[in-house]
Design a protein around this motif. Structure first.
Motif, mmCIF file in Angstrom:
data_model
loop_
_atom_site.group_PDB
_atom_site.id
_atom_site.type_symbol
_atom_site.label_atom_id
_atom_site.label_comp_id
_atom_site.label_asym_id
_atom_site.label_seq_id
_atom_site.Cartn_x
_atom_site.Cartn_y
_atom_site.Cartn_z
ATOM 1 N N ALA A 154 69.283 108.819 56.125
ATOM 2 C CA ALA A 154 68.147 107.885 56.146
ATOM 3 C C ALA A 154 68.372 106.689 55.220
ATOM 4 O O ALA A 154 67.733 105.656 55.384
ATOM 5 C CB ALA A 154 66.870 108.619 55.768
ATOM 6 N N ALA A 155 69.300 106.811 54.282
ATOM 7 C CA ALA A 155 69.585 105.702 53.360
ATOM 8 C C ALA A 155 70.421 104.605 54.027
ATOM 9 O O ALA A 155 70.519 103.501 53.500
ATOM 10 C CB ALA A 155 70.310 106.219 52.119
ATOM 11 N N HIS A 156 71.018 104.904 55.172
ATOM 12 C CA HIS A 156 71.825 103.921 55.908
ATOM 13 C C HIS A 156 70.931 103.065 56.797
ATOM 14 O O HIS A 156 69.816 103.471 57.140
ATOM 15 C CB HIS A 156 72.855 104.630 56.791
ATOM 16 C CG HIS A 156 73.976 105.251 56.037
ATOM 17 N ND1 HIS A 156 75.016 104.524 55.517
ATOM 18 C CD2 HIS A 156 74.224 106.535 55.703
ATOM 19 C CE1 HIS A 156 75.855 105.334 54.907
ATOM 20 N NE2 HIS A 156 75.387 106.563 54.995
ATOM 21 N N PRO A 157 71.452 101.910 57.215
ATOM 22 C CA PRO A 157 70.692 101.129 58.203
ATOM 23 C C PRO A 157 70.474 101.972 59.460
ATOM 24 O O PRO A 157 71.344 102.754 59.848
ATOM 25 C CB PRO A 157 71.612 99.939 58.505
ATOM 26 C CG PRO A 157 72.544 99.857 57.343
ATOM 27 C CD PRO A 157 72.703 101.253 56.830
ATOM 28 N N PRO A 158 69.307 101.838 60.090
ATOM 29 C CA PRO A 158 69.058 102.641 61.288
ATOM 30 C C PRO A 158 70.046 102.291 62.403
ATOM 31 O O PRO A 158 70.470 101.149 62.540
ATOM 32 C CB PRO A 158 67.634 102.287 61.687
ATOM 33 C CG PRO A 158 67.207 101.175 60.815
ATOM 34 C CD PRO A 158 68.210 100.973 59.746
ATOM 35 N N LEU A 159 70.375 103.296 63.160
ATOM 36 C CA LEU A 159 71.227 103.091 64.330
ATOM 37 C C LEU A 159 70.410 102.448 65.440
ATOM 38 O O LEU A 159 69.176 102.544 65.457
ATOM 39 C CB LEU A 159 71.775 104.442 64.806
ATOM 40 C CG LEU A 159 72.663 105.195 63.827
ATOM 41 C CD1 LEU A 159 72.841 106.641 64.271
ATOM 42 C CD2 LEU A 159 74.009 104.509 63.694
ATOM 43 N N ASP A 160 71.088 101.796 66.370
ATOM 44 C CA ASP A 160 70.403 101.210 67.526
ATOM 45 C C ASP A 160 69.961 102.294 68.505
ATOM 46 O O ASP A 160 69.005 102.101 69.254
ATOM 47 C CB ASP A 160 71.316 100.217 68.244
ATOM 48 C CG ASP A 160 71.619 98.997 67.393
ATOM 49 O OD1 ASP A 160 70.790 98.667 66.511
ATOM 50 O OD2 ASP A 160 72.683 98.383 67.584
ATOM 51 N N LEU A 161 70.679 103.403 68.522
ATOM 52 C CA LEU A 161 70.360 104.524 69.398
ATOM 53 C C LEU A 161 69.994 105.733 68.553
ATOM 54 O O LEU A 161 70.477 105.894 67.430
ATOM 55 C CB LEU A 161 71.553 104.885 70.283
ATOM 56 C CG LEU A 161 72.119 103.820 71.201
ATOM 57 C CD1 LEU A 161 73.284 104.376 72.018
ATOM 58 C CD2 LEU A 161 71.045 103.264 72.127
ATOM 59 N N ASP A 162 69.172 106.593 69.115
ATOM 60 C CA ASP A 162 68.854 107.851 68.453
ATOM 61 C C ASP A 162 69.914 108.874 68.868
ATOM 62 O O ASP A 162 70.698 108.631 69.787
ATOM 63 C CB ASP A 162 67.458 108.319 68.884
ATOM 64 C CG ASP A 162 66.838 109.289 67.897
ATOM 65 O OD1 ASP A 162 67.463 109.578 66.850
ATOM 66 O OD2 ASP A 162 65.727 109.773 68.176
ATOM 67 N N TYR A 163 69.938 109.991 68.192
ATOM 68 C CA TYR A 163 70.855 111.062 68.577
ATOM 69 C C TYR A 163 70.031 112.248 69.054
ATOM 70 O O TYR A 163 68.882 112.444 68.660
ATOM 71 C CB TYR A 163 71.794 111.450 67.443
ATOM 72 C CG TYR A 163 71.189 111.440 66.066
ATOM 73 C CD1 TYR A 163 70.441 112.512 65.609
ATOM 74 C CD2 TYR A 163 71.369 110.362 65.221
ATOM 75 C CE1 TYR A 163 69.875 112.501 64.349
ATOM 76 C CE2 TYR A 163 70.813 110.350 63.947
ATOM 77 C CZ TYR A 163 70.069 111.433 63.514
ATOM 78 O OH TYR A 163 69.516 111.433 62.275
#
Length: 149
Positions: free
Chosen positions: A91-100
């Protein structure tokens, strides 16, 4: 928050490669596995997008044969990692464009375990005599992984 507690971390590295690590190594280890898992997700995101999907599936992650073998060996150690601390670090990283997918998320602990096993054994490859990795050992191992993952 660390991916695992100090005693589990010490036990894992001892079992994987006969190494003595301590709580001072735990932060750099946690940062490493967090970064590498995020890197795998970034590449998995590109694969999912290229295949016209809007969710990252386990087969999208670039798990190499060697990493898969490390994951299998980690399972054999009968160590378990909790998912919650892994997700908190991601969660500390930039959000991904896609979910997993839930299946992909469910694999995170074993992937982190495989990365952990591979990291511990990399220290031995870089320096067969090392017992207690120093900063330069950690830096060299990280550079190797950055080249490959």
């Amino acid at each position: 928050m660390a991916v695992m507690g100090v005693s589990r971390f010490e036990r894992l590295f001892r079992a994987a490669a006969g190494l003595d690590v301590d709580k001072d190594d735990l932060k750099r280890y946690s940062d490493f596995v967090n970064k590498k898992l995020y890197d795998l997700l970034l590449v998995g995101q590109a694969a999912a997008s290229a295949n016209g999907r809007d969710i990252i599936e386990p087969w999208d992650l670039p798990i190499t044969r060697g990493l898969e073998e490390s994951i299998d060996e980690f399972r054999g150690l009968e160590e378990e990692l909790e998912l919650r601390p892994i997700l908190e670090q991601l969660a500390a990283h930039p959000p991904l464009d896609l979910d997993y997918s839930a299946e992909t998320e469910g694999r995170f602990p074993e992937i982190v375990g495989g990365l952990s096993l591979a990291l511990a054994r990399t220290f031995r490859v870089l320096d067969p005599e090392v017992k207690n990795p120093r900063s330069e050992h950690w830096e060299r191992a990280f550079r190797v992984f950055d080249l490959l993952l």
